[in-house]
Design a protein around this motif. Structure first.
Motif, PDB file in Angstrom:
ATOM      1  N   SER A  13       4.587  14.653 -10.830  1.00 58.67           N
ATOM      2  CA  SER A  13       5.309  14.729 -12.093  1.00 58.67           C
ATOM      3  C   SER A  13       4.435  15.323 -13.194  1.00 58.67           C
ATOM      4  CB  SER A  13       5.788  13.332 -12.494  1.00 58.67           C
ATOM      5  OG  SER A  13       6.400  13.370 -13.748  1.00 58.67           O
ATOM      6  N   MET A  14       3.199  14.861 -13.286  1.00 52.39           N
ATOM      7  CA  MET A  14       2.296  15.403 -14.300  1.00 52.39           C
ATOM      8  C   MET A  14       2.008  16.884 -14.061  1.00 52.39           C
ATOM      9  SD  MET A  14       1.675  13.162 -16.529  1.00 52.39           S
ATOM     10  CE  MET A  14       3.197  12.271 -16.345  1.00 52.39           C
ATOM     11  N   SER A  15       1.878  17.279 -12.808  1.00 51.88           N
ATOM     12  CA  SER A  15       1.651  18.688 -12.491  1.00 51.88           C
ATOM     13  C   SER A  15       2.844  19.546 -12.872  1.00 51.88           C
ATOM     14  CB  SER A  15       1.366  18.851 -10.997  1.00 51.88           C
ATOM     15  OG  SER A  15       0.221  18.152 -10.631  1.00 51.88           O
ATOM     16  N   LEU A  60       0.823  -1.208   0.000  1.00 54.14           N
ATOM     17  CA  LEU A  60       0.000   0.000   0.000  1.00 54.14           C
ATOM     18  C   LEU A  60       0.860   1.262   0.000  1.00 54.14           C
ATOM     19  CD1 LEU A  60      -3.012  -0.692   2.385  1.00 54.14           C
ATOM     20  CD2 LEU A  60      -3.028  -0.373  -0.077  1.00 54.14           C
ATOM     21  N   ALA A  61       1.914   1.256   0.782  1.00 54.76           N
ATOM     22  CA  ALA A  61       2.798   2.424   0.817  1.00 54.76           C
ATOM     23  C   ALA A  61       3.486   2.626  -0.524  1.00 54.76           C
ATOM     24  CB  ALA A  61       3.836   2.254   1.923  1.00 54.76           C
ATOM     25  N   ARG A 116      12.734  10.724  -6.283  1.00 54.77           N
ATOM     26  CA  ARG A 116      12.011  10.278  -5.089  1.00 54.77           C
ATOM     27  C   ARG A 116      11.506   8.848  -5.266  1.00 54.77           C
ATOM     28  NH1 ARG A 116      11.173   8.514  -0.839  1.00 54.77           N
ATOM     29  NH2 ARG A 116       9.183   8.657   0.196  1.00 54.77           N
ATOM     30  N   LEU A 117      11.066   8.492  -6.461  1.00 54.49           N
ATOM     31  CA  LEU A 117      10.618   7.120  -6.711  1.00 54.49           C
ATOM     32  C   LEU A 117      11.763   6.123  -6.557  1.00 54.49           C
ATOM     33  CD1 LEU A 117       8.114   7.414  -9.678  1.00 54.49           C
ATOM     34  CD2 LEU A 117       7.654   6.625  -7.368  1.00 54.49           C
ATOM     35  N   ARG A 157       3.906   5.784  -5.526  1.00 50.25           N
ATOM     36  CA  ARG A 157       3.905   5.888  -6.991  1.00 50.25           C
ATOM     37  C   ARG A 157       2.807   6.820  -7.484  1.00 50.25           C
ATOM     38  NH1 ARG A 157       5.196   0.351  -6.609  1.00 50.25           N
ATOM     39  NH2 ARG A 157       3.007  -0.227  -6.767  1.00 50.25           N
ATOM     40  N   LEU A 158       1.633   6.725  -6.872  1.00 49.89           N
ATOM     41  CA  LEU A 158       0.519   7.578  -7.277  1.00 49.89           C
ATOM     42  C   LEU A 158       0.819   9.054  -7.003  1.00 49.89           C
ATOM     43  CD1 LEU A 158      -2.363   7.617  -8.394  1.00 49.89           C
ATOM     44  CD2 LEU A 158      -3.166   7.409  -6.035  1.00 49.89           C
ATOM     45  N   LYS A 159       1.332   9.337  -5.818  1.00 48.88           N
ATOM     46  CA  LYS A 159       1.656  10.733  -5.472  1.00 48.88           C
ATOM     47  C   LYS A 159       2.729  11.301  -6.391  1.00 48.88           C
ATOM     48  CE  LYS A 159       0.538  10.618  -0.570  1.00 48.88           C
ATOM     49  NZ  LYS A 159       1.101  10.630   0.783  1.00 48.88           N
TER      50      LYS A 159
END
Length: 154
Positions: free
Chosen positions: A44-46, A31-32, A96-97, A37-39
């Protein structure tokens, strides 16, 4: 770590608790990792869309002529600077990833090391049920940047 199953510091009554803690730990690690990855994908897209938003805002405010955005030599220098700055800033989520992968790998290795406490005895307990925990018990697994088993290296 004890070498034999008889030398384990836990009793059979505690095996179910150990299994529950094990699966809860693995579940929280997954879950973490998914949340991270989602955050970072959102960030990144922003970041990568910011230069386009800046160009639209500057054109809407009539700071620049929208027709000047059609050829390279008429685009203002500060738009190139914005694209360069946000392009470099766009590397931050990917860095960060990489760090997050290392953190989740360390957590998975710790859970594998924890699993050594009960996995030998658990195989014996559930042999009558024809079930065995086929979970990794090597504290060096998973390897940090190993290719996935489905990929063939050529």
């Amino acid at each position: 770590m004890p070498g034999r199953a008889d030398e384990l510091p836990v009793g059979p009554a505690q095996f179910l608790q150990l299994v529950a803690v094990d699966f809860t730990g693995i579940y929280s690690v997954y879950l973490a990792a998914k949340d991270e990855r989602l955050k970072m994908t959102r960030l990144s897209m922003s970041i990568l869309s910011a230069p386009f938003a800046a160009a639209v805002a500057l054109a809407s405010a009539k700071v620049i002529d929208p027709a000047s955005l059609t050829t390279w030599h008429t685009i203002p220098w500060y738009l190139f600077a914005i694209v360069l700055a946000f392009g470099l800033l766009g590397l931050v989520p990917y860095l960060r990833l990489i760090e997050a992968v290392a953190a989740h790998t360390r957590a998975a290795r710790a859970i594998n090391n924890f699993r050594l406490l009960y996995v030998a005895r658990l195989r014996d307990q559930f042999a009558d049920m024809e079930w065995s925990p086929n979970l990794p018990v090597d504290p060096r697994f998973p390897e940090t940047y190993a290719p996935s088993p489905g990929r063939a290296s050529t």
